[in-house]
Design a protein around this motif. Structure first.
Motif, PDB file in Angstrom:
ATOM      1  N   ILE A 193       0.835  -1.202   0.000  1.00  0.00           N
ATOM      2  CA  ILE A 193       0.000   0.000   0.000  1.00  0.00           C
ATOM      3  C   ILE A 193       0.871   1.253   0.000  1.00  0.00           C
ATOM      4  O   ILE A 193       0.600   2.212  -0.722  1.00  0.00           O
ATOM      5  CB  ILE A 193      -0.938   0.002   1.227  1.00  0.00           C
ATOM      6  N   VAL A 195       3.787   1.889  -1.152  1.00  0.00           N
ATOM      7  CA  VAL A 195       4.523   2.292  -2.350  1.00  0.00           C
ATOM      8  C   VAL A 195       3.635   3.092  -3.295  1.00  0.00           C
ATOM      9  O   VAL A 195       4.126   3.679  -4.251  1.00  0.00           O
ATOM     10  CB  VAL A 195       5.127   1.103  -3.142  1.00  0.00           C
ATOM     11  N   GLU A 196       2.342   3.123  -3.001  1.00  0.00           N
ATOM     12  CA  GLU A 196       1.408   3.882  -3.840  1.00  0.00           C
ATOM     13  C   GLU A 196       1.610   3.561  -5.312  1.00  0.00           C
ATOM     14  O   GLU A 196       1.880   4.432  -6.128  1.00  0.00           O
ATOM     15  CB  GLU A 196       1.568   5.387  -3.618  1.00  0.00           C
ATOM     16  N   SER A 197       1.473   2.282  -5.614  1.00  0.00           N
ATOM     17  CA  SER A 197       1.660   1.881  -7.005  1.00  0.00           C
ATOM     18  C   SER A 197       0.582   2.465  -7.900  1.00  0.00           C
ATOM     19  O   SER A 197       0.772   2.578  -9.103  1.00  0.00           O
ATOM     20  CB  SER A 197       1.634   0.351  -7.107  1.00  0.00           C
TER      21      SER A 197
ATOM     22  N   HIS B 142       5.626  -1.445  -8.460  1.00  0.00           N
ATOM     23  CA  HIS B 142       6.287  -0.260  -9.003  1.00  0.00           C
ATOM     24  C   HIS B 142       5.271   0.780  -9.433  1.00  0.00           C
ATOM     25  O   HIS B 142       4.131   0.443  -9.750  1.00  0.00           O
ATOM     26  CB  HIS B 142       7.180  -0.648 -10.175  1.00  0.00           C
ATOM     27  N   PRO B 143       5.671   2.036  -9.441  1.00  0.00           N
ATOM     28  CA  PRO B 143       4.755   3.097  -9.841  1.00  0.00           C
ATOM     29  C   PRO B 143       4.216   2.817 -11.235  1.00  0.00           C
ATOM     30  O   PRO B 143       4.968   2.497 -12.151  1.00  0.00           O
ATOM     31  CB  PRO B 143       5.637   4.355  -9.842  1.00  0.00           C
ATOM     32  N   GLN B 144       2.910   2.928 -11.344  1.00  0.00           N
ATOM     33  CA  GLN B 144       2.281   2.550 -12.605  1.00  0.00           C
ATOM     34  C   GLN B 144       2.539   3.570 -13.721  1.00  0.00           C
ATOM     35  O   GLN B 144       2.191   3.324 -14.864  1.00  0.00           O
ATOM     36  CB  GLN B 144       0.781   2.361 -12.383  1.00  0.00           C
TER      37      GLN B 144
END
Lengths: 235, 235
Positions: A193, A195-197, B142-144
């Motif tokens: 959560i 990591v705010e993917s 990983h950040p989208q």
DNA sequence: GTCTATAATGGGATAGAC
DNA sequence: GTCTATCCCATTATAGAC
């Protein structure tokens, strides 16, 4: 080609336009801030020292002057806030362990003691803390064999152990290994959560926001507290 | 310096020691296998095409010949198994939606339909599938916004949506947003667990192993099923 | 399809003037 | 402490022989 020809004019450039920022601590902090933000988004390998220096508005060489190497810089980013961060959580746990009442109340106090100090910093700690927490989560999702992960491990493993022991103490009716599994599930969920993917935001079509940490905490604690009931915790 | 001087001997080198591996599909597959394994451990930026070619035992240029660019190779790794993987999960969900009985039984069937096909492949799919699943989890963390993440998104978002709808259908007494939060927590935990960061193993002193997926599934389903009770799900 | 050689760029790190 | 210039190596990518 340019400077040498004008050298003879001496010290006339008293009112130079360039700010005098011969203040090491401030410069070092700017580099740390930029590194923190960039490492949190793209990881250790996805960021170059050139990226970091550019973001900080300083020449490349200064990152080497202040931190020696890329790995040292990464460690310094972790070290800067690790103590304060871990202490805040440890204090919250200590407070939770003083809570009296039914098992469910005490359990939720302990569960909340991990996420609430974090949510607090996310909400009111400023952008530096947001980046730091995101970076911690990012690192926790990486193979622990990687060299750069070790500063993270050193600070947080004992902290997690204390939570597991606190839960086991109020739930003697549970198998200790089940307590450990349950807390691992909780920790695993938090790790993703934070990591705010962006998955939640996208999958919910914007109805739920992964950066709405107040709403998230209010759901997280009762959900995982109930999970322990599935392992036979009394309430 | 070496080949030219011997050229005149003609075609006498019939029994050449070097294997004739002029078989494109096999070579391409070897590159994909190596890329899959390495990307899963160190991410997109942490691996070079040289690493991949060396691991596959082929010259560097072949990765460009077969896949064009590093990003394309990454996409190809995802694409190779995405359909089969997603289909297996979708079938498991379809089966779970046929289950009749008490709400708890039906709910656990749906929850299990996500993790069981994955655990099955981890246990019996061979090393390629292990690496693939680890890579998926890695990417999900990983950040989208990152470019290379997009092939992942395209395959899995609709799948998750189907699970949320299936759970909402058997729990009309729950607020739909709570169902979504709960499934997000579940998905978040899985996403961290499947990267096998090694945290559980270390924190438990080896008592629990994050690669013991059989034990993990047996704990995961009842724990998260119980979590939904904390949101008011009837049993 | 395979492989060697090399182009072109970007990476971490350092020397030395200021 | 700061900054420019540069070293040296690794990187992605391509050209062209076989």
């Amino acid at each position: 080609m340019r400077g040498n020809l004008l050298k003879m004019s001496g010290e006339v450039d008293a009112a130079a336009p360039k700010v005098d920022r011969r203040r090491a601590p401030e410069t070092a902090a700017r580099i740390l801030d930029s590194a923190e933000a960039l490492f949190a988004r793209r990881g250790f390998y996805g960021v170059s020292l050139r990226d970091i220096a550019a973001e900080a508005g300083v020449p490349l060489a200064l990152s080497h002057y202040h931190f020696g190497s890329k790995e040292n810089l990464f460690s310094a980013v972790i070290e800067r806030r690790a103590g304060e961060h871990a202490d805040g959580i440890a204090q919250a746990l200590a407070g939770a362990m003083q809570v009296r009442g039914r098992a469910r109340v005490r359990r939720e106090a302990i569960i909340g003691a991990l996420i609430r100090p974090i949510a607090q910093r996310l909400a009111h700690g400023g952008p530096g803390w947001k980046n730091y927490i995101r970076l911690l989560a990012f690192v926790a999702n990486h193979p622990q064999e990687e060299d750069y992960v070790s500063p993270f491990r050193q600070h947080y493993d004992s902290l997690i152990l204390a939570f597991v022991q606190a839960l086991a103490a109020i739930h003697p009716e549970m198998a200790p290994l089940d307590v450990q599994w349950g807390f691992f599930f909780y920790q695993a969920a938090i790790t993703h959560i934070l990591v705010e993917s962006g998955m939640l935001d996208r999958q919910s079509g914007g109805a739920l926001r992964s950066d709405d940490f107040t709403a998230m905490v209010e759901r997280l604690v009762p959900f995982f507290s109930a999970g322990f009931r599935g392992f036979g915790a009394r309430d």
